[in-house]
Design a protein around this motif. Structure first.
Motif, PDB file in Angstrom:
ATOM      1  N   ILE A 281       0.811  -1.213   0.000  1.00 45.84           N
ATOM      2  CA  ILE A 281       0.000   0.000   0.000  1.00 45.84           C
ATOM      3  C   ILE A 281       0.851   1.273   0.000  1.00 45.84           C
ATOM      4  N   THR A 282       2.119   1.177   0.392  1.00 45.94           N
ATOM      5  CA  THR A 282       2.996   2.350   0.379  1.00 45.94           C
ATOM      6  C   THR A 282       3.920   2.384  -0.829  1.00 45.94           C
ATOM      7  N   ALA A 283       3.786   1.434  -1.733  1.00 45.68           N
ATOM      8  CA  ALA A 283       4.673   1.369  -2.903  1.00 45.68           C
ATOM      9  C   ALA A 283       4.508   2.611  -3.781  1.00 45.68           C
ATOM     10  N   PRO A 284       5.586   3.073  -4.413  1.00 44.41           N
ATOM     11  CA  PRO A 284       5.506   4.230  -5.309  1.00 44.41           C
ATOM     12  C   PRO A 284       4.587   3.947  -6.499  1.00 44.41           C
ATOM     13  N   LEU A 285       3.951   4.994  -6.995  1.00 41.71           N
ATOM     14  CA  LEU A 285       2.991   4.838  -8.084  1.00 41.71           C
ATOM     15  C   LEU A 285       3.612   4.196  -9.313  1.00 41.71           C
ATOM     16  N   GLN A 286       4.828   4.626  -9.667  1.00 42.19           N
ATOM     17  CA  GLN A 286       5.435   4.114 -10.891  1.00 42.19           C
ATOM     18  C   GLN A 286       5.734   2.620 -10.803  1.00 42.19           C
ATOM     19  N   ARG A 287       6.075   2.143  -9.613  1.00 39.47           N
ATOM     20  CA  ARG A 287       6.334   0.712  -9.449  1.00 39.47           C
ATOM     21  C   ARG A 287       5.035  -0.085  -9.461  1.00 39.47           C
ATOM     22  N   LEU A 288       3.977   0.478  -8.914  1.00 42.05           N
ATOM     23  CA  LEU A 288       2.682  -0.194  -8.968  1.00 42.05           C
ATOM     24  C   LEU A 288       2.196  -0.314 -10.408  1.00 42.05           C
ATOM     25  N   ARG A 289       2.345   0.763 -11.163  1.00 38.20           N
ATOM     26  CA  ARG A 289       1.863   0.755 -12.549  1.00 38.20           C
ATOM     27  C   ARG A 289       2.638  -0.227 -13.424  1.00 38.20           C
ATOM     28  N   ALA A 290       3.820  -0.626 -12.988  1.00 38.30           N
ATOM     29  CA  ALA A 290       4.621  -1.577 -13.764  1.00 38.30           C
ATOM     30  C   ALA A 290       4.126  -3.008 -13.614  1.00 38.30           C
ATOM     31  N   ILE A 291       3.210  -3.247 -12.669  1.00 36.97           N
ATOM     32  CA  ILE A 291       2.687  -4.589 -12.442  1.00 36.97           C
ATOM     33  C   ILE A 291       1.523  -4.857 -13.397  1.00 36.97           C
ATOM     34  N   PRO A 292       1.564  -5.908 -14.205  1.00 36.90           N
ATOM     35  CA  PRO A 292       0.432  -6.249 -15.079  1.00 36.90           C
ATOM     36  C   PRO A 292      -0.845  -6.438 -14.265  1.00 36.90           C
ATOM     37  N   GLY A 293      -1.933  -5.817 -14.732  1.00 36.12           N
ATOM     38  CA  GLY A 293      -3.203  -5.927 -14.035  1.00 36.12           C
ATOM     39  C   GLY A 293      -3.484  -4.770 -13.100  1.00 36.12           C
ATOM     40  N   ILE A 294      -2.495  -3.895 -12.897  1.00 40.72           N
ATOM     41  CA  ILE A 294      -2.674  -2.740 -12.012  1.00 40.72           C
ATOM     42  C   ILE A 294      -3.033  -1.516 -12.846  1.00 40.72           C
TER      43      ILE A 294
END
Length: 257
Positions: free
Chosen positions: A94-107
């Motif tokens: 839940i605290t992960a940076p936005l750019q790293r979250l967006r790199a996950i398929p399905g996010i």
């Protein structure tokens, strides 16, 4: 007052810094109407949460509950597993940076919004336990707040807690953000802001993303500079806290102040 100087809090050198993370696996999208077995699974999770709370659930199931709202017609268990494999635990997801979250398929934006709402709620609840409260008698709550807001960041952040003459917390402000091992800090600006808020005392707080709260030489030098500037103007530096992943270091308690 002497000319303002910029310092950088820096962590002690690490012998090994592993930046590898588990690869994101594709998530199957069943599409169309939600199968009955998924409906039943979601119902069971919700019931278990309502009956036993978060303590009755592992991280991946708690994360599934968050993802249900963002992804109403798909099995979210694979995505929850990928997020935990990538970031480590619920807090880091839940605290992960936005750019790293967006790199996950399905996010997508819907998932990110749900995760960041949970993060914001956690921060706000923790802050409500310390703001306008007597710091010394609420010390455990202060530590909890610092860990909630800073322990899982992957870059350094520097904050200052401002106290009145009764040691009541009147303001909590971020003074700088940096990289994985340093953050720029200006001693003169810290003291100037204390004067603007009519604060009588301050507590410095910054995090070490590596998890090790051991102070570096730069941390110690910076603390001394702020202490000297504050003392000259009648402001007390109560402490400097370094927040690690699961513990913290107090400069006062460790004899650095």
């Amino acid at each position: 007052m002497t000319e303002s100087r910029q310092f950088q809090f820096q962590e002690m050198p690490q012998a090994l810094f592993d930046t590898d993370e588990a690869p994101a696996l594709p998530v199957q999208n069943v599409g169309g109407k939600l199968p009955s077995y998924i409906k039943d699974h979601r119902k069971r999770l919700r019931e278990r949460f309502m009956e036993g709370g978060a303590q009755a659930m592992p991280d991946y199931e708690l994360l599934e509950l968050v993802l249900f709202r963002a992804i109403p017609r798909r099995d979210v268990k694979p995505l929850a597993r990928v997020l935990l494999d990538t970031f480590g635990d619920f807090n880091r997801v839940i605290t992960a940076p936005l750019q790293r979250l967006r790199a996950i398929p399905g996010i997508g934006d819907a998932v990110i919004t749900e995760l960041k709402v949970v993060e914001a709620a956690a921060h706000r609840m923790a802050r409500s336990r310390v703001i306008q409260r007597h710091v010394i008698s609420s010390w455990d709550a202060v530590l909890d707040y610092c860990h909630t807001t800073m322990a899982h960041r992957d870059t350094e952040q520097f904050r200052v807690l401002f106290l009145d003459r009764k040691n009541v917390l009147i303001a909590d402000e971020e003074q700088g953000q940096g990289t994985i091992d340093h953050v720029p800090v200006y001693p003169r600006e810290v003291v100037k802001r204390a004067l603007e808020l009519n604060a009588s005392a301050i507590i410095l707080v910054h995090n070490h993303p590596s998890g090790d709260p051991t102070p570096s030489d730069s941390d110690i030098q910076m603390t001394t500079q702020v202490n000297d500037a504050a003392t000259a103007l009648g402001i007390t530096l109560h402490d400097h806290l370094i927040i690690g992943k699961s513990t913290e270091l107090s400069f006062r308690g460790s004899g650095y102040l």
